[in-house]
Design an enzyme around this catalytic site. Structure first.
Site, short mmCIF file in Angstrom:
data_model
loop_
_atom_site.label_atom_id
_atom_site.label_comp_id
_atom_site.label_asym_id
_atom_site.label_seq_id
_atom_site.Cartn_x
_atom_site.Cartn_y
_atom_site.Cartn_z
N SER A 1 -7.63 -2.33 -0.32
CA SER A 1 -6.33 -1.92 0.22
C SER A 1 -5.83 -0.63 -0.41
CB SER A 1 -5.29 -3.02 0.01
OG SER A 1 -5.69 -4.19 0.67
N HIS B 1 -2.71 -2.80 -7.16
CA HIS B 1 -1.83 -3.97 -6.92
C HIS B 1 -2.48 -5.26 -7.38
CE1 HIS B 1 -4.45 -3.81 -3.40
NE2 HIS B 1 -4.32 -5.12 -3.37
N CYS C 1 -9.17 -2.90 -5.32
CA CYS C 1 -9.14 -3.56 -4.02
C CYS C 1 -9.29 -2.52 -2.91
CB CYS C 1 -7.81 -4.31 -3.87
SG CYS C 1 -7.62 -5.14 -2.28
N CYS D 1 -5.01 -10.43 -6.49
CA CYS D 1 -5.22 -10.18 -5.07
C CYS D 1 -6.47 -10.90 -4.56
CB CYS D 1 -5.29 -8.70 -4.73
SG CYS D 1 -5.51 -8.45 -2.94
N HIS E 1 -7.41 2.01 1.37
CA HIS E 1 -6.70 2.23 2.65
C HIS E 1 -5.49 3.15 2.45
CE1 HIS E 1 -8.97 -0.42 5.27
NE2 HIS E 1 -8.81 -1.45 4.47
C1 CXF Z 1 -2.65 -5.98 0.99
C2 CXF Z 1 -1.68 -6.38 2.04
C3 CXF Z 1 -0.95 -5.19 2.56
C4 CXF Z 1 -0.37 -4.35 1.48
C5 CXF Z 1 -1.37 -4.00 0.42
C6 CXF Z 1 -2.05 -5.19 -0.12
N1 CXF Z 1 -3.27 -7.14 0.56
C7 CXF Z 1 -4.40 -7.19 -0.15
O1 CXF Z 1 -5.05 -6.28 -0.54
ZN ZN Z 2 -5.74 -6.25 -2.50
#
Ligand code: CXF
Ligand code: ZN
Length: 372
Positions: free
Chosen positions: A42, A62, A40, A171, A45
């Site tokens: 994220s 996640h 993902c 997710c 990030h």
């Molecule tokens: C995110 C939301 C914020 C924390 C990490 C996961 N959602 C989807 O990727």
């Molecule tokens: Zn995610």
């Protein structure tokens, strides 16, 4: 036990494969042998520092599923051999949010970026071999060959669940589908504008279609991603937001989309401003994408907000209830209604995780998946 996982030692940084020690499960915990984990944005990030976590190193991931290999003492409801899909948001079932149908906002979520056990905040389920604590992304760390998690983060699924596909339910699918169906409240006949067609956007398309949208317009600069969006039900796919907005207006007597969903890779306030300009009076802008955590400000004309009663809504896991909605979406997948196979572009070995993220950035993947 000894295992391996993809960790980030500092942000900005890259994933590095490290040897890990994984704790035995305590009461209300499970140790899981991972089968598959989606890549993902994220987690990317986290590597850039856009999404800071409390403890480094942190083991990422996640969105995943695996097979229970050890159950904590006095932990009813799970057995060795059970298949589970993780929810990146724990659901305690007891707090105000869980008990009113908003499990995505469970109070335990406040601990999701802390990395430690939330009921014992100085204790970590993962360590490096020298004893250095390793934080767990969202309390689960699906980028590890084995991980120990709280039962609040694990959704038991039927034995015939193909986890190498269904891992997306943790997710991408719930977040995207729910952004349209739950947060956006898409209705039959609607015109929906979706900015970005990655793992989340392609599932937002499907949610909008399932809710009965008549037009689902996707905006993405990458031709391959537009094609995938069309293949899972988008009615139109264009390169720029200007084209998307013009199309939405052309279908609505100049008014604009009923719902716009922002699922771009790295969000800024400007993206929300663009979506805001693309919706009709009383239209809804759903903000699902993540960007830099320190970013503030959304450039929207205040008069348009007020006089047109437009709405801007944040969306976390598509406002879904993980315990109810992961099984529901699994059922839709098994029935052939929700497409997941089509969204998995490439499978990677854990050791090739950085290649997976390179491919994501280059627009070569809708979803990359690690197969353990
Ligand atoms: C995110 C939301 C914020 C924390 C990490 C996961 N959602 C989807 O990727
Ligand atoms: Zn995610």
């Amino acid at each position: 036990m000894k295992s391996r996982g993809a960790i980030i030692r500092q942000a900005p940084g890259k994933f590095e494969i490290a040897d890990l020690l994984v704790d035995d499960p305590r009461q209300n915990e499970l140790r899981v042998k991972m089968v598959a984990s989606g890549l993902c944005h994220s987690d990317d990030h986290m590597t850039t520092g856009d999404l800071p976590v409390a403890v480094y190193p942190v083991c990422g991931g996640h969105e995943g599923g695996g097979i229970v290999e050890a159950v904590g003492p006095n932990t009813p409801g799970y057995e060795v051999g059970d298949k589970v899909i993780f929810s990146f948001l724990p659901a305690c079932g007891k707090c105000r949010w869980c008990s009113t149908g908003h499990q995505n906002l469970c109070d335990l979520g406040a601990n999701a970026l802390l990395g430690a056990r939330w009921d014992d905040p100085t204790s970590f389920r993962l360590q490096l071999e020298d004893g250095t604590p390793v934080g767990q992304a969202l309390g689960i760390s699906t980028f590890a060959e084995h991980t120990t998690v709280a039962v609040d983060s694990a959704i038991k699924v039927p034995a015939d669940t193909p986890l190498e596909k269904a891992c997306l339910l943790g997710c991408a699918a719930g977040t995207g589908w729910g952004s349209a169906v739950n947060t956006g409240g898409v209705r039959a006949g609607d015109t929906v504008l979706i900015l970005g067609s990655g793992g989340i956007g392609a599932n937002a398309v499907q949610g909008a279609v399932h809710a009965g949208a008549a037009r689902v317009i996707v905006v993405d600069p990458v031709a391959f991603k537009r094609d995938v969006a069309l293949s899972v039900g988008a009615t139109h796919a264009v390169e720029t937001v200007e084209e998307g907005t013009a199309l939405a207006q052309s279908f609505t007597n100049g008014q604009g989309a009923d719902v716009a969903i922002v699922t771009v890779g790295v969000i800024t306030g400007d993206h929300i401003g663009q979506a805001f300009a693309g919706v009709r009076k009383q239209g809804t802008v759903v903000v699902t994408a993540l960007g830099n955590a320190t970013e503030v400000g959304i450039p929207v004309p205040l008069l348009e907000l007020i006089l047109f009663e437009k709405k801007i809504k944040g969306s976390l896991f598509g406002s879904s209830n993980p315990r109810a909605d992961i099984p529901k979406l699994l059922d839709l997948y098994q029935a052939g209604i929700l497409k997941l196979d089509e969204l998995i572009t490439t499978e990677y070995a854990l050791d090739d995780i950085n290649q997976g993220y390179e491919d994501m950035h280059a627009g070569r993947n809708i979803r990359g998946v690690i197969r353990f």
